[in-house]
Design a protein around this motif. Structure first.
Motif, PDB file in Angstrom:
ATOM      1  N   ILE A   1       0.819  -1.201   0.000  1.00 14.25           N
ATOM      2  CA  ILE A   1       0.000   0.000   0.000  1.00 14.25           C
ATOM      3  C   ILE A   1       0.856   1.255   0.000  1.00 14.25           C
ATOM      4  CG2 ILE A   1      -0.212   0.170   2.507  1.00 14.25           C
ATOM      5  CD1 ILE A   1      -3.034   0.805  -0.011  1.00 14.25           C
ATOM      6  N   TRP A   2       2.163   1.109   0.246  1.00 20.09           N
ATOM      7  CA  TRP A   2       3.023   2.268   0.420  1.00 20.09           C
ATOM      8  C   TRP A   2       3.209   3.108  -0.835  1.00 20.09           C
ATOM      9  CZ3 TRP A   2       2.940   3.600   5.100  1.00 20.09           C
ATOM     10  CH2 TRP A   2       2.879   2.659   6.104  1.00 20.09           C
ATOM     11  N   PRO A   3       3.260   2.564  -2.036  1.00 16.07           N
ATOM     12  CA  PRO A   3       3.321   3.449  -3.214  1.00 16.07           C
ATOM     13  C   PRO A   3       2.089   4.346  -3.325  1.00 16.07           C
ATOM     14  CG  PRO A   3       4.027   1.260  -3.817  1.00 16.07           C
ATOM     15  CD  PRO A   3       3.508   1.160  -2.419  1.00 16.07           C
ATOM     16  N   PHE A   4       0.927   3.854  -2.913  1.00 15.91           N
ATOM     17  CA  PHE A   4      -0.276   4.678  -2.918  1.00 15.91           C
ATOM     18  C   PHE A   4      -0.107   5.867  -1.977  1.00 15.91           C
ATOM     19  CE2 PHE A   4      -4.208   5.653  -0.599  1.00 15.91           C
ATOM     20  CZ  PHE A   4      -4.940   6.218  -1.632  1.00 15.91           C
ATOM     21  N   TRP A   5       0.387   5.607  -0.751  1.00 11.57           N
ATOM     22  CA  TRP A   5       0.560   6.695   0.199  1.00 11.57           C
ATOM     23  C   TRP A   5       1.630   7.670  -0.273  1.00 11.57           C
ATOM     24  CZ3 TRP A   5      -3.157   7.950   3.021  1.00 11.57           C
ATOM     25  CH2 TRP A   5      -4.016   7.004   3.550  1.00 11.57           C
ATOM     26  N   ALA A   6       2.647   7.185  -0.948  1.00  9.61           N
ATOM     27  CA  ALA A   6       3.670   8.085  -1.495  1.00  9.61           C
ATOM     28  C   ALA A   6       3.057   9.007  -2.557  1.00  9.61           C
ATOM     29  CB  ALA A   6       4.826   7.289  -2.084  1.00  9.61           C
ATOM     30  N   ALA A   7       2.163   8.475  -3.368  1.00  8.26           N
ATOM     31  CA  ALA A   7       1.493   9.302  -4.372  1.00  8.26           C
ATOM     32  C   ALA A   7       0.568  10.324  -3.724  1.00  8.26           C
ATOM     33  CB  ALA A   7       0.705   8.412  -5.335  1.00  8.26           C
ATOM     34  N   VAL A   8      -0.142   9.922  -2.668  1.00  6.69           N
ATOM     35  CA  VAL A   8      -1.015  10.858  -1.951  1.00  6.69           C
ATOM     36  C   VAL A   8      -0.190  11.981  -1.343  1.00  6.69           C
ATOM     37  CG1 VAL A   8      -2.538  11.079   0.053  1.00  6.69           C
ATOM     38  CG2 VAL A   8      -2.847   9.185  -1.524  1.00  6.69           C
ATOM     39  N   VAL A   9       0.943  11.638  -0.743  1.00  3.87           N
ATOM     40  CA  VAL A   9       1.810  12.652  -0.134  1.00  3.87           C
ATOM     41  C   VAL A   9       2.342  13.608  -1.197  1.00  3.87           C
ATOM     42  CG1 VAL A   9       4.058  12.945   0.961  1.00  3.87           C
ATOM     43  CG2 VAL A   9       2.422  11.329   1.898  1.00  3.87           C
ATOM     44  N   THR A  10       2.775  13.081  -2.326  1.00  2.28           N
ATOM     45  CA  THR A  10       3.284  13.938  -3.399  1.00  2.28           C
ATOM     46  C   THR A  10       2.210  14.892  -3.891  1.00  2.28           C
ATOM     47  OG1 THR A  10       4.798  12.177  -4.061  1.00  2.28           O
ATOM     48  CG2 THR A  10       4.399  13.922  -5.656  1.00  2.28           C
ATOM     49  N   ALA A  11       1.004  14.389  -4.070  1.00  2.00           N
ATOM     50  CA  ALA A  11      -0.097  15.253  -4.498  1.00  2.00           C
ATOM     51  C   ALA A  11      -0.394  16.310  -3.445  1.00  2.00           C
ATOM     52  CB  ALA A  11      -1.340  14.411  -4.774  1.00  2.00           C
ATOM     53  N   GLY A  12      -0.353  15.924  -2.174  1.00  2.00           N
ATOM     54  CA  GLY A  12      -0.618  16.880  -1.104  1.00  2.00           C
ATOM     55  C   GLY A  12       0.450  17.956  -1.000  1.00  2.00           C
ATOM     56  N   ILE A  13       1.703  17.581  -1.185  1.00  2.00           N
ATOM     57  CA  ILE A  13       2.787  18.564  -1.136  1.00  2.00           C
ATOM     58  C   ILE A  13       2.644  19.556  -2.285  1.00  2.00           C
ATOM     59  CG2 ILE A  13       5.286  18.825  -1.433  1.00  2.00           C
ATOM     60  CD1 ILE A  13       5.627  16.297   0.245  1.00  2.00           C
ATOM     61  N   CYS A  14       2.228  19.095  -3.448  1.00  2.00           N
ATOM     62  CA  CYS A  14       2.020  19.990  -4.585  1.00  2.00           C
ATOM     63  C   CYS A  14       0.741  20.811  -4.433  1.00  2.00           C
ATOM     64  CB  CYS A  14       1.974  19.188  -5.885  1.00  2.00           C
ATOM     65  SG  CYS A  14       3.540  18.413  -6.291  1.00  2.00           S
ATOM     66  N   LEU A  15      -0.207  20.325  -3.667  1.00  2.00           N
ATOM     67  CA  LEU A  15      -1.465  21.037  -3.463  1.00  2.00           C
ATOM     68  C   LEU A  15      -1.263  22.295  -2.631  1.00  2.00           C
ATOM     69  CD1 LEU A  15      -4.563  20.841  -3.906  1.00  2.00           C
ATOM     70  CD2 LEU A  15      -4.677  19.695  -1.686  1.00  2.00           C
ATOM     71  N   GLY A  16      -0.349  22.265  -1.668  1.00  2.00           N
ATOM     72  CA  GLY A  16      -0.093  23.418  -0.815  1.00  2.00           C
ATOM     73  C   GLY A  16       0.267  24.674  -1.600  1.00  2.00           C
ATOM     74  N   PRO A  17       1.300  24.654  -2.434  1.00  2.00           N
ATOM     75  CA  PRO A  17       1.619  25.862  -3.218  1.00  2.00           C
ATOM     76  C   PRO A  17       0.519  26.229  -4.218  1.00  2.00           C
ATOM     77  CG  PRO A  17       3.499  24.368  -3.180  1.00  2.00           C
ATOM     78  CD  PRO A  17       2.354  23.639  -2.553  1.00  2.00           C
ATOM     79  N   ALA A  18      -0.189  25.246  -4.724  1.00  2.00           N
ATOM     80  CA  ALA A  18      -1.255  25.548  -5.679  1.00  2.00           C
ATOM     81  C   ALA A  18      -2.374  26.341  -5.021  1.00  2.00           C
ATOM     82  CB  ALA A  18      -1.805  24.257  -6.279  1.00  2.00           C
ATOM     83  N   LEU A  19      -2.648  26.074  -3.745  1.00  2.00           N
ATOM     84  CA  LEU A  19      -3.699  26.787  -3.022  1.00  2.00           C
ATOM     85  C   LEU A  19      -3.148  27.924  -2.164  1.00  2.00           C
ATOM     86  CD1 LEU A  19      -5.852  23.744  -1.837  1.00  2.00           C
ATOM     87  CD2 LEU A  19      -6.239  25.241  -3.799  1.00  2.00           C
ATOM     88  N   HIS A  20      -1.849  28.179  -2.244  1.00  2.00           N
ATOM     89  CA  HIS A  20      -1.175  29.210  -1.449  1.00  2.00           C
ATOM     90  C   HIS A  20      -1.390  28.977   0.042  1.00  2.00           C
ATOM     91  CE1 HIS A  20      -0.272  31.445  -5.074  1.00  2.00           C
ATOM     92  NE2 HIS A  20      -1.528  31.318  -5.447  1.00  2.00           N
ATOM     93  N   GLN A  21      -1.320  27.731   0.447  1.00  2.00           N
ATOM     94  CA  GLN A  21      -1.491  27.344   1.849  1.00  2.00           C
ATOM     95  C   GLN A  21      -0.269  26.533   2.275  1.00  2.00           C
ATOM     96  OE1 GLN A  21      -4.078  28.321   3.749  1.00  2.00           O
ATOM     97  NE2 GLN A  21      -4.925  29.418   2.000  1.00  2.00           N
ATOM     98  N   ALA A  22       0.637  27.163   3.004  1.00  2.00           N
ATOM     99  CA  ALA A  22       1.863  26.487   3.402  1.00  2.00           C
ATOM    100  C   ALA A  22       1.596  25.366   4.395  1.00  2.00           C
ATOM    101  CB  ALA A  22       2.848  27.494   3.995  1.00  2.00           C
ATOM    102  N   TRP A  23       0.545  25.497   5.184  1.00  2.51           N
ATOM    103  CA  TRP A  23       0.283  24.488   6.208  1.00  2.51           C
ATOM    104  C   TRP A  23      -0.061  23.142   5.583  1.00  2.51           C
ATOM    105  CZ3 TRP A  23      -4.374  21.996   6.596  1.00  2.51           C
ATOM    106  CH2 TRP A  23      -5.459  22.560   5.934  1.00  2.51           C
ATOM    107  N   ILE A  24      -0.643  23.142   4.390  1.00  5.50           N
ATOM    108  CA  ILE A  24      -0.955  21.876   3.717  1.00  5.50           C
ATOM    109  C   ILE A  24       0.341  21.161   3.337  1.00  5.50           C
ATOM    110  CG2 ILE A  24      -2.018  20.834   1.680  1.00  5.50           C
ATOM    111  CD1 ILE A  24      -4.087  23.062   1.745  1.00  5.50           C
ATOM    112  N   THR A  25       1.278  21.918   2.811  1.00  5.64           N
ATOM    113  CA  THR A  25       2.564  21.331   2.443  1.00  5.64           C
ATOM    114  C   THR A  25       3.279  20.786   3.667  1.00  5.64           C
ATOM    115  OG1 THR A  25       2.749  22.847   0.583  1.00  5.64           O
ATOM    116  CG2 THR A  25       4.775  21.803   1.335  1.00  5.64           C
ATOM    117  N   ILE A  26       3.293  21.542   4.745  1.00  6.53           N
ATOM    118  CA  ILE A  26       3.966  21.092   5.975  1.00  6.53           C
ATOM    119  C   ILE A  26       3.295  19.841   6.522  1.00  6.53           C
ATOM    120  CG2 ILE A  26       4.473  21.733   8.362  1.00  6.53           C
ATOM    121  CD1 ILE A  26       4.768  24.641   7.283  1.00  6.53           C
TER     122      ILE A  26
END
Length: 132
Positions: A83-108
């Protein structure tokens, strides 16, 4: 190493042609420097592979008389299910979502989850059903 060598020689020659053309068309210094540096790096790798190819026995894909069976062998070990590749993909998407929404707390937040996901993926064969 022939295919790799020829690929990097192509990169070197391509950028050696494109760099002066870019300079004459645009007159920009930064882009010209980057294109030239890219060509030089490709040339360094091509020269290294050319010199190192002399020191090694040719691989089956480098020889004309090679048989297909000579290239066979183990390709690596892969987890039967994980299941770990799935979680790695979710984390990558979440890290990229932070700058896209101008919300640093999401990236952190997702960087913290990323530590958990990365450690789970690295250590999956040290615990659980597939422990060795």
């Amino acid at each position: 190493m022939k295919p790799e060598k020829y690929s990097f020689w192509f990169v070197f020659i391509f950028f050696a042609i494109v760099t002066p053309a870019y300079w004459f068309v645009s007159g920009e210094v930064a882009g010209t420097f980057v294109l030239g540096a890219t060509g030089l790096l490709g040339g360094f790798i091509a020269a290294f592979l050319t010199l190192q190819a002399r020191n090694f026995d040719p691989r089956p894909e480098d020889r004309e008389d090679a048989e297909v069976v000579e290239g066979a062998g183990d390709m690596g070990f892969f987890a039967p299910k994980s299941i770990w590749p799935f979680w790695a993909a979710v984390v990558t998407a979440g890290i990229c979502l932070g700058p896209a929404l101008h919300q640093a707390w999401i990236t952190i937040l997702f960087m913290g989850v990323g530590v958990w996901a990365c450690s789970g993926w690295v250590l999956e064969f040290y615990r659980g059903d597939y422990k060795h």
